[in-house]
Design a protein around this motif. Structure first.
Motif, PDB file in Angstrom:
ATOM      1  N   TYR A  94     -10.336 -24.261  -5.184  1.00 56.74           N
ATOM      2  CA  TYR A  94     -10.585 -22.879  -4.814  1.00 56.74           C
ATOM      3  C   TYR A  94     -11.814 -22.861  -3.903  1.00 56.74           C
ATOM      4  N   TRP A  95     -11.705 -22.123  -2.810  1.00 60.55           N
ATOM      5  CA  TRP A  95     -12.748 -22.132  -1.790  1.00 60.55           C
ATOM      6  C   TRP A  95     -13.462 -20.789  -1.788  1.00 60.55           C
ATOM      7  N   ASN A  96     -14.779 -20.854  -2.021  1.00 63.32           N
ATOM      8  CA  ASN A  96     -15.563 -19.655  -2.235  1.00 63.32           C
ATOM      9  C   ASN A  96     -16.523 -19.362  -1.087  1.00 63.32           C
ATOM     10  N   TRP A  97     -16.838 -18.078  -0.956  1.00 61.84           N
ATOM     11  CA  TRP A  97     -17.911 -17.636  -0.076  1.00 61.84           C
ATOM     12  C   TRP A  97     -18.977 -16.964  -0.937  1.00 61.84           C
TER      13      TRP A  97
ATOM     14  N   VAL B 120     -13.505  -7.224   3.081  1.00 65.86           N
ATOM     15  CA  VAL B 120     -13.417  -8.677   3.172  1.00 65.86           C
ATOM     16  C   VAL B 120     -11.981  -9.137   3.332  1.00 65.86           C
ATOM     17  N   THR B 121     -11.760 -10.062   4.237  1.00 61.25           N
ATOM     18  CA  THR B 121     -10.487 -10.746   4.389  1.00 61.25           C
ATOM     19  C   THR B 121     -10.745 -12.240   4.429  1.00 61.25           C
ATOM     20  N   MET B 122      -9.978 -12.999   3.672  1.00 60.65           N
ATOM     21  CA  MET B 122     -10.107 -14.451   3.690  1.00 60.65           C
ATOM     22  C   MET B 122      -8.779 -15.073   4.048  1.00 60.65           C
ATOM     23  N   SER B 123      -8.853 -16.206   4.736  1.00 56.67           N
ATOM     24  CA  SER B 123      -7.641 -16.911   5.138  1.00 56.67           C
ATOM     25  C   SER B 123      -7.897 -18.409   5.078  1.00 56.67           C
ATOM     26  N   VAL B 124      -6.815 -19.177   5.079  1.00 54.88           N
ATOM     27  CA  VAL B 124      -6.924 -20.631   5.030  1.00 54.88           C
ATOM     28  C   VAL B 124      -5.991 -21.231   6.060  1.00 54.88           C
ATOM     29  N   ASP B 125      -6.456 -22.286   6.729  1.00 50.56           N
ATOM     30  CA  ASP B 125      -5.654 -23.021   7.698  1.00 50.56           C
ATOM     31  C   ASP B 125      -5.581 -24.465   7.214  1.00 50.56           C
TER      32      ASP B 125
ATOM     33  N   SER C 130     -11.562 -19.310   6.186  1.00 49.64           N
ATOM     34  CA  SER C 130     -12.349 -18.349   6.954  1.00 49.64           C
ATOM     35  C   SER C 130     -12.632 -17.082   6.175  1.00 49.64           C
ATOM     36  N   LEU C 131     -13.672 -16.408   6.628  1.00 45.93           N
ATOM     37  CA  LEU C 131     -14.093 -15.137   6.045  1.00 45.93           C
ATOM     38  C   LEU C 131     -14.278 -14.126   7.161  1.00 45.93           C
ATOM     39  N   LYS C 132     -13.745 -12.941   6.972  1.00 46.48           N
ATOM     40  CA  LYS C 132     -14.021 -11.831   7.873  1.00 46.48           C
ATOM     41  C   LYS C 132     -14.574 -10.677   7.047  1.00 46.48           C
ATOM     42  N   VAL C 133     -15.650 -10.096   7.556  1.00 48.71           N
ATOM     43  CA  VAL C 133     -16.218  -8.892   6.937  1.00 48.71           C
ATOM     44  C   VAL C 133     -16.266  -7.819   8.014  1.00 48.71           C
ATOM     45  N   LYS C 134     -15.559  -6.731   7.774  1.00 49.43           N
ATOM     46  CA  LYS C 134     -15.507  -5.687   8.797  1.00 49.43           C
ATOM     47  C   LYS C 134     -16.539  -4.596   8.552  1.00 49.43           C
TER      48      LYS C 134
ATOM     49  N   GLY D 155     -16.172 -14.035  -2.709  1.00 49.91           N
ATOM     50  CA  GLY D 155     -14.774 -14.173  -3.073  1.00 49.91           C
ATOM     51  C   GLY D 155     -14.293 -15.596  -2.921  1.00 49.91           C
ATOM     52  N   TYR D 156     -13.036 -15.829  -3.281  1.00 49.51           N
ATOM     53  CA  TYR D 156     -12.457 -17.157  -3.088  1.00 49.51           C
ATOM     54  C   TYR D 156     -11.037 -17.045  -2.546  1.00 49.51           C
ATOM     55  N   ILE D 157     -10.576 -18.175  -1.974  1.00 50.12           N
ATOM     56  CA  ILE D 157      -9.199 -18.299  -1.543  1.00 50.12           C
ATOM     57  C   ILE D 157      -8.684 -19.644  -2.005  1.00 50.12           C
ATOM     58  N   TYR D 158      -7.438 -19.686  -2.414  1.00 50.86           N
ATOM     59  CA  TYR D 158      -6.763 -20.925  -2.787  1.00 50.86           C
ATOM     60  C   TYR D 158      -5.904 -21.356  -1.606  1.00 50.86           C
ATOM     61  N   HIS D 159      -5.516 -22.630  -1.590  1.00 48.59           N
ATOM     62  CA  HIS D 159      -4.765 -23.117  -0.430  1.00 48.59           C
ATOM     63  C   HIS D 159      -3.435 -22.389  -0.254  1.00 48.59           C
ATOM     64  N   SER D 160      -2.941 -21.814  -1.331  1.00 52.61           N
ATOM     65  CA  SER D 160      -1.685 -21.068  -1.257  1.00 52.61           C
ATOM     66  C   SER D 160      -1.857 -19.724  -0.571  1.00 52.61           C
ATOM     67  N   GLY D 161      -3.132 -19.319  -0.403  1.00 52.17           N
ATOM     68  CA  GLY D 161      -3.409 -18.025   0.192  1.00 52.17           C
ATOM     69  C   GLY D 161      -3.832 -16.963  -0.808  1.00 52.17           C
ATOM     70  N   ASN D 162      -3.701 -17.275  -2.106  1.00 53.21           N
ATOM     71  CA  ASN D 162      -4.163 -16.323  -3.119  1.00 53.21           C
ATOM     72  C   ASN D 162      -5.664 -16.107  -2.988  1.00 53.21           C
ATOM     73  N   THR D 163      -6.070 -14.858  -3.099  1.00 51.22           N
ATOM     74  CA  THR D 163      -7.494 -14.546  -2.966  1.00 51.22           C
ATOM     75  C   THR D 163      -7.980 -13.656  -4.097  1.00 51.22           C
ATOM     76  N   ASN D 164      -9.287 -13.630  -4.231  1.00 58.01           N
ATOM     77  CA  ASN D 164      -9.944 -12.709  -5.158  1.00 58.01           C
ATOM     78  C   ASN D 164     -11.318 -12.455  -4.572  1.00 58.01           C
ATOM     79  N   HIS D 165     -11.786 -11.212  -4.641  1.00 61.54           N
ATOM     80  CA  HIS D 165     -13.086 -10.962  -4.048  1.00 61.54           C
ATOM     81  C   HIS D 165     -13.882  -9.953  -4.860  1.00 61.54           C
ATOM     82  N   ASN D 166     -15.170  -9.920  -4.577  1.00 61.56           N
ATOM     83  CA  ASN D 166     -16.098  -9.037  -5.268  1.00 61.56           C
ATOM     84  C   ASN D 166     -15.810  -7.579  -4.878  1.00 61.56           C
ATOM     85  N   PRO D 167     -15.507  -6.734  -5.847  1.00 62.31           N
ATOM     86  CA  PRO D 167     -15.187  -5.330  -5.522  1.00 62.31           C
ATOM     87  C   PRO D 167     -16.327  -4.606  -4.822  1.00 62.31           C
ATOM     88  N   SER D 168     -17.547  -5.121  -4.956  1.00 64.09           N
ATOM     89  CA  SER D 168     -18.689  -4.436  -4.351  1.00 64.09           C
ATOM     90  C   SER D 168     -18.595  -4.389  -2.833  1.00 64.09           C
ATOM     91  N   LEU D 169     -17.774  -5.260  -2.263  1.00 63.97           N
ATOM     92  CA  LEU D 169     -17.621  -5.248  -0.803  1.00 63.97           C
ATOM     93  C   LEU D 169     -16.561  -4.268  -0.353  1.00 63.97           C
TER      94      LEU D 169
END
Lengths: 107, 120
Positions: free
Chosen positions: B33-36, B67-72, B79-83, B49-63
């Motif tokens: 699991y890959w975390n920011w 937040v968007t996370m992706s994996v290549d 990657s992490l995007k914060v808008k 938050g974190y992302i798994y290689h399958s694309g499953n994510t979980n993130h801190n509701p405070s944001l």
């Protein structure tokens, strides 16, 4: 949300024992991890699952966890131990939570 | 030995989207699991938050859904995007993971961190 409370600062003389606490409701039922962060560096895991030490971490570092308080203990403190220390738990309602951090000063 | 390296622009304008990438070397991105995690100047650590290689994510509701996370997997990067960034998003951003392979475990591998400043 789950809250972890650490004292902002702890001071200790070289060669003595430092104890850094991390308070949280029923934290004794959770797994607590501890990190050391020196200025300008990334955090370094020093204790995981309450009391286990990663490879390379001196035996001077130990941890305990019971009731509402977890404790990181550093014996025979050295100047190089001066750093910020953070506790960390995973909680079902908050996911990963960090304490506010404690600055350890070696006098 | 898995190593992590963050990259991305050091300066972002308010209201824009911040994008960061973490490159994984010495191991496969498919194992953990890959975390920011971020740290505002002079303050403590905050899990993003974190992302798994399958694309499953979980993130801190405070944001609040910014937040968007992706994996290549072909590049061994995530990657992490914060808008809609504001000055409150100014921080050192770390990527981190747990060799236990658990999403709940201690973070025993960290990148060196990258400083992102939000300012016009």
């Amino acid at each position: 949300s789950y809250v972890l409370t650490q004292p902002p600062s702890v001071s200790v003389a070289p060669g003595k024992t430092a104890r850094i606490t991390c308070g949280g409701y029923n934290i004794g039922s959770k797994s607590v991890h501890w990190y050391q962060q020196r200025p300008g560096q990334a955090p370094l895991l020093v204790i995981y699952y309450n009391s286990d030490r990663p490879s390379g971490i001196p035996e001077r570092f130990s941890g305990s966890n019971s009731g509402n308080t977890a404790t990181l203990t550093i014996t025979r403190v050295e100047a190089g131990d001066e750093a910020d220390y953070y506790c960390h738990v995973w909680h079902s309602s908050s996911d990963h939570v960090f304490g506010g951090g404690t600055k350890l000063t070696v006098l | 030995q898995v190593q992590l390296q963050e990259s991305g622009p050091g300066l972002v304008k308010p209201s824009e989207t911040m994008s960061l990438t973490c490159t994984v070397s010495g191991g496969s991105i498919s194992n953990y699991y890959w975390n920011w995690i971020r740290q505002p100047p002079g303050k403590g650590l905050e899990w993003i938050g974190y992302i798994y290689h399958s694309g499953n994510t979980n993130h801190n509701p405070s944001l609040k859904g910014r937040v968007t996370m992706s994996v290549d997997t072909s590049k061994n990067q995530f990657s992490l995007k914060v808008k809609s960034v504001t000055a409150a998003d100014t921080a050192v951003y770390y990527c981190a993971t747990s060799r236990s392979g658990s999403s709940l475990g201690a973070f025993d591998i960290w990148g060196q961190g990258t400083m992102v400043t939000v300012s016009s």
